[in-house]
Scaffold this motif. Structure first.
Motif, short mmCIF file in Angstrom:
data_model
loop_
_atom_site.label_atom_id
_atom_site.label_comp_id
_atom_site.label_asym_id
_atom_site.label_seq_id
_atom_site.Cartn_x
_atom_site.Cartn_y
_atom_site.Cartn_z
N GLU A 595 30.69 40.67 30.21
CA GLU A 595 31.46 41.40 31.21
C GLU A 595 31.06 40.97 32.63
O GLU A 595 31.90 40.88 33.52
CB GLU A 595 31.25 42.90 31.04
CG GLU A 595 32.22 43.77 31.79
CD GLU A 595 33.66 43.60 31.32
OE1 GLU A 595 34.57 43.74 32.17
OE2 GLU A 595 33.88 43.33 30.12
N SER A 596 29.77 40.72 32.83
CA SER A 596 29.30 40.32 34.16
C SER A 596 29.66 38.88 34.49
O SER A 596 29.51 38.46 35.64
CB SER A 596 27.78 40.50 34.24
OG SER A 596 27.12 39.65 33.32
N LEU A 597 30.12 38.10 33.50
CA LEU A 597 30.42 36.68 33.71
C LEU A 597 31.91 36.39 33.78
O LEU A 597 32.31 35.25 34.05
CB LEU A 597 29.80 35.84 32.58
CG LEU A 597 28.27 35.95 32.42
CD1 LEU A 597 27.81 35.13 31.22
CD2 LEU A 597 27.57 35.48 33.68
N LYS A 598 32.74 37.41 33.55
CA LYS A 598 34.19 37.20 33.61
C LYS A 598 34.63 36.86 35.02
O LYS A 598 34.03 37.30 36.00
CB LYS A 598 34.93 38.45 33.13
CG LYS A 598 34.88 38.68 31.63
CD LYS A 598 35.69 39.92 31.27
CE LYS A 598 35.69 40.19 29.79
NZ LYS A 598 36.46 41.41 29.45
N SER A 599 35.71 36.13 35.11
CA SER A 599 36.29 35.80 36.41
C SER A 599 37.29 36.86 36.81
O SER A 599 37.55 37.81 36.07
CB SER A 599 36.96 34.43 36.35
OG SER A 599 36.01 33.44 36.00
N GLU A 600 37.89 36.69 37.98
CA GLU A 600 38.82 37.69 38.50
C GLU A 600 40.05 37.85 37.61
O GLU A 600 40.68 38.91 37.61
CB GLU A 600 39.24 37.32 39.92
CG GLU A 600 38.10 37.41 40.94
CD GLU A 600 38.56 37.07 42.34
OE1 GLU A 600 39.75 36.74 42.49
OE2 GLU A 600 37.73 37.13 43.27
N ASP A 601 40.40 36.81 36.86
CA ASP A 601 41.57 36.90 35.99
C ASP A 601 41.27 37.61 34.68
O ASP A 601 42.14 37.74 33.80
CB ASP A 601 42.14 35.50 35.70
CG ASP A 601 41.10 34.57 35.06
OD1 ASP A 601 39.99 35.05 34.73
OD2 ASP A 601 41.40 33.37 34.90
N GLY A 602 40.03 38.11 34.51
CA GLY A 602 39.67 38.85 33.30
C GLY A 602 39.26 37.98 32.14
O GLY A 602 38.94 38.50 31.06
N GLU A 603 39.26 36.66 32.32
CA GLU A 603 38.87 35.74 31.25
C GLU A 603 37.46 35.23 31.47
O GLU A 603 36.94 35.22 32.59
CB GLU A 603 39.84 34.56 31.17
CG GLU A 603 41.24 34.93 30.73
CD GLU A 603 42.11 33.69 30.51
OE1 GLU A 603 41.57 32.55 30.64
OE2 GLU A 603 43.30 33.84 30.22
N LEU A 604 36.85 34.79 30.37
CA LEU A 604 35.55 34.15 30.44
C LEU A 604 35.77 32.64 30.43
O LEU A 604 36.20 32.07 29.43
CB LEU A 604 34.67 34.56 29.25
CG LEU A 604 33.31 33.87 29.16
CD1 LEU A 604 32.44 34.25 30.35
CD2 LEU A 604 32.60 34.22 27.86
N HIS A 605 35.52 32.00 31.56
CA HIS A 605 35.67 30.55 31.68
C HIS A 605 34.30 29.90 31.47
O HIS A 605 33.31 30.34 32.06
CB HIS A 605 36.23 30.18 33.04
CG HIS A 605 37.62 30.69 33.27
ND1 HIS A 605 38.74 29.93 33.02
CD2 HIS A 605 38.07 31.91 33.71
CE1 HIS A 605 39.83 30.63 33.31
NE2 HIS A 605 39.44 31.84 33.72
#
Length: 711
Positions: A595-605
């Motif tokens: 959760e702390s690593l997700k980007s603004e688009d809600g995805e984990l890149h």
């Protein structure tokens, strides 16, 4: 004291005040109530002098109304007795004020009474009314900003939900209080006008009754009734003056931090130059002018003596050291030449050699984190000089407790003669881990990559992240912001640097003592988890290793109950294998980590590893004394690190977090290997990603031609 039932008594007394205006009372009861009015006014004034904040006496607006009605009721009762009894009036309090206070001269009494009314009406009441009005307006205007500040503190973890609720309640009560004070100040103004009118009516009425009903001459009537009326007016006006002073004191002390007496002494005597100059001027005036010499010498000499005492205290302050600190406070002391000895250095007293365990313990390194500061930074750390460095350190400790779940012992600050004036050093267990030089009177303009122009100032590197920066004058703040710089003051630079150092070395900071504190805190709500795990399944030092391993990769251990549940499940299967226990915990904390690593688009890149590289890593992993370690060919390692670094850099350019993903079976040894070369990145396993999280692999690290060997 138990005040149960007193509310009923107070209610009856307030009703009695109103009845007092109608029912006649005997003179002895009037004396008692008038003395009660005076002493209550004194109590209220003294209470306001010892206030720390206005809300500590939030009942004051209502109390002001009650005291005003009480005073007017006494005026009515005394007027009735004076006009009915004339020269036979037996009120001893009023006669004392008429005979003793004004010497039996009603003309002097009238003049003093009018002066008191003018002081109360034009000076105190007028100022109180204006301050109350402005305070109410500004308090209401500031409410949205204060609410946003509380919400921001709650979001960042500086305060919990209960503290936020209490802060919002205090803001609401503060606004209500100043609004009520704005209206209540009209009571004071009306009371002054009413006192003047009542006295005039009493004077005229007394003269009429004396001449027409009692057959007195105008001189005799004036002497009797005017004197009693003036005495009555003074008895009423002195408490009124005390109450109006109390009201002015409350609304005018909004910026004070302590009670009035302490603030007065500290703030008026903190600058020895003011005391020396004032004392010198007074002595010169007494010696060279007709001003009385003796009082001038006493007062001037007293000011010089106070200045001398303050100067001696300032000289001794760097020598003294604090020993021990309570939770939420920091310590400041002196390191002198860096010997590290604690306690008080008393001149002329010989310290014996190390002969007891207590003396030896003072020499041994005991502080987890220490900060040495140059003498030029002492004002930043001294609350008496307006410094808030200790408060900022407390905030950093609390913030990191909420963010990483680590409890940091109070941090000791010492001034050191080994440092330059504005330099500070951060030490971890006695070893330097950070150093920087502040310029307190300037702002640090930091270039976070948005600015291209340089600023007129002293060029430097920001200590926490190594960014280009300039120390600039405060007058250039707006210009720096317009050019894309971020400006912060010196204490903020220090606090950010300290925070980042603690995050970087959190895995070294946590020790057995810190783990015991965390375990004791967990035991309050989850005693069974602690009892099952420690010491039956794992020893305390093994739990410390596991928590340290999590902190090494910046994984918060605040969810300690879930960590212990995972350990209970895994320890039964893997024993005390640290690697497997850590990986099992990470999988349990997967949602928190991802959760702390997700980007603004809600995805984990993320950046992934080519299967051939993962195979190579797996084959190059060997068992060591402390678990599995990765041993790669140096040339292969260099190429791999370079490619991973380049891919993660591309991710950051796109605005994504630097995340590297791999298989669970290689994650632990690979993370320990790659973090030695590339800091501040996140290595996660596929198994840690929750099923409802969208994963986007933006780049794959591979060697050309699919060859897993570096040629």
């Amino acid at each position: 004291m138990n005040f149960k039932g007193f509310d009923i008594v107070i209610s009856i007394l307030i009703v009695g005040i109103v009845i007092l205006m109608v029912i006649p009372i005997p003179p002895f009861l009037l004396d008692f109530l008038q003395l009660l009015n005076i002493i209550l006014s004194i109590v209220i004034l003294l209470a306001t002098l010892y206030l720390r904040r206005a809300l500590d006496i939030s009942i004051f607006p209502s109390l002001l109304l009650v005291m005003t009605i009480f005073r007017l009721a006494l005026n009515v009762s005394s007027t009735r007795l004076i006009l009915l009894n004339g020269k036979n009036f037996e009120g001893k309090v009023i006669r004392a004020f008429g005979d003793f206070v004004v010497g039996g001269n009603y003309i002097v009494g009238i003049i003093i009474f009018l002066i008191l009314v003018i002081i109360q009406f034009l000076v105190i009441t007028k100022g109180t009314e204006r301050i109350s009005e402005v305070a109410a307006r500004f308090t209401l205007d500031a409410m949205p900003g204060k609410q946003m500040s509380i919400d921001a503190d709650l979001s960042s973890g500086l305060i919990n939900e209960e503290q936020a609720r209490q802060s919002r309640e205090d803001i609401r009560r503060e606004a209500d209080f100043y609004g009520a004070m704005d209206g209540a100040s009209k009571f004071v103004r009306g009371d002054a006008i009413a006192g003047l009118i009542i006295t005039l009516i009493n004077l005229v009425g007394g003269l009429i009754i004396g001449m027409m009903q009692q057959g007195l001459s105008i001189g005799e009537a004036a002497e009797i009734f005017a004197l009693l009326t003036v005495g009555d007016g003074l008895v009423a006006q002195i408490p009124a003056l005390l109450i109006s002073t109390s009201a002015g004191m409350i609304v005018s002390r909004a910026a004070s931090k302590d009670n009035f007496g302490r603030d007065l002494i500290i703030q008026l005597t903190q600058d020895t130059r003011v005391l020396n100059i004032s004392g010198g001027i007074l002595i010169i005036l007494g010696s060279l002018t007709p001003i009385p010499v003796f009082p001038s010498l006493i007062l001037g000499g007293g000011l010089l003596f106070v200045a001398y005492i303050n100067l001696q205290n300032e000289k001794q302050k760097p020598v003294l050291q604090s020993v021990g600190a309570s939770e939420g406070t920091e310590e400041i002391g002196s390191s002198g030449t860096g010997s590290g000895r604690r306690g008080k250095n008393i001149p002329g007293v010989f310290l014996p050699p190390l002969t007891s365990p207590e003396e030896v313990s003072e020499v041994l390194q005991g502080d987890t984190i220490e900060i040495d500061i140059g003498y030029g930074l002492i004002p930043l750390a001294d609350p008496n000089q307006g410094g808030d460095l200790l408060d900022r350190i407390t905030v950093v400790r609390k913030q990191l407790a909420y963010e990483l779940g680590i409890i940091i012992s109070p941090i000791r600050i010492r001034d050191s003669v080994l440092l330059s004036s504005n330099e500070y050093v951060i030490k971890l267990r006695g070893v330097e881990v950070g150093r920087f030089e502040l310029i307190p009177e300037r702002l640090l303009a930091i270039n976070s990559g948005m600015a291209s122009e340089e600023l007129p100032g002293i060029k430097t590197k920001e200590p926490a992240f190594g960014l280009d920066a300039f120390w600039i004058d405060e007058s250039l703040k707006e210009e720096a912001i317009e050019k894309g710089y971020t400006t912060v003051d010196a204490p903020s630079v220090f606090a950010t640097h300290l925070s980042e150092m603690i995050k970087k070395y959190a895995h070294e900071i946590i020790g057995i003592k810190e783990v015991e504190i965390l375990v004791d805190g967990l035991r309050v709500e989850y005693a069974s988890l602690v009892d099952i795990l420690i010491p039956t399944m794992l020893k305390m030092h093994e739990v410390k290793k596991i928590l340290s391993a999590l902190l090494y990769e910046k994984v918060s251990i605040r969810n300690l109950s879930l960590i212990f549940e995972s350990l209970i499940e895994a320890a039964d299967k893997y024993g005390n294998n640290i690697e497997k226990l850590v990986e099992n915990i990470r999988q349990a904390l997967g949602r928190q980590i991802v959760e702390s690593l997700k980007s603004e688009d809600g995805e984990l890149h993320a950046v992934a590893l080519d299967p051939n590289i993962e195979k190579k890593i797996s084959e190059s992993t060997i068992e060591g004394d402390y678990g599995r370690i990765l041993v790669l060919n140096p040339e292969y390692s260099n190429v791999l690190v370079h490619k991973i670094s380049k891919s993660l850099e591309n991710m950051m350019i796109k605005g994504y977090n630097p995340v590297l993903i791999c298989s669970k079976n290689i994650r632990y040894p690979f993370a320990r290997f790659i973090l030695k070369f590339i800091q501040n990145i996140n290595i996660i396993a596929y198994e840690e990603i929750p099923s409802d999280t969208s994963l986007s692999v933006n780049e794959i690290v591979e060697f050309e031609g699919g060859n897993s060997d570096a040629n």
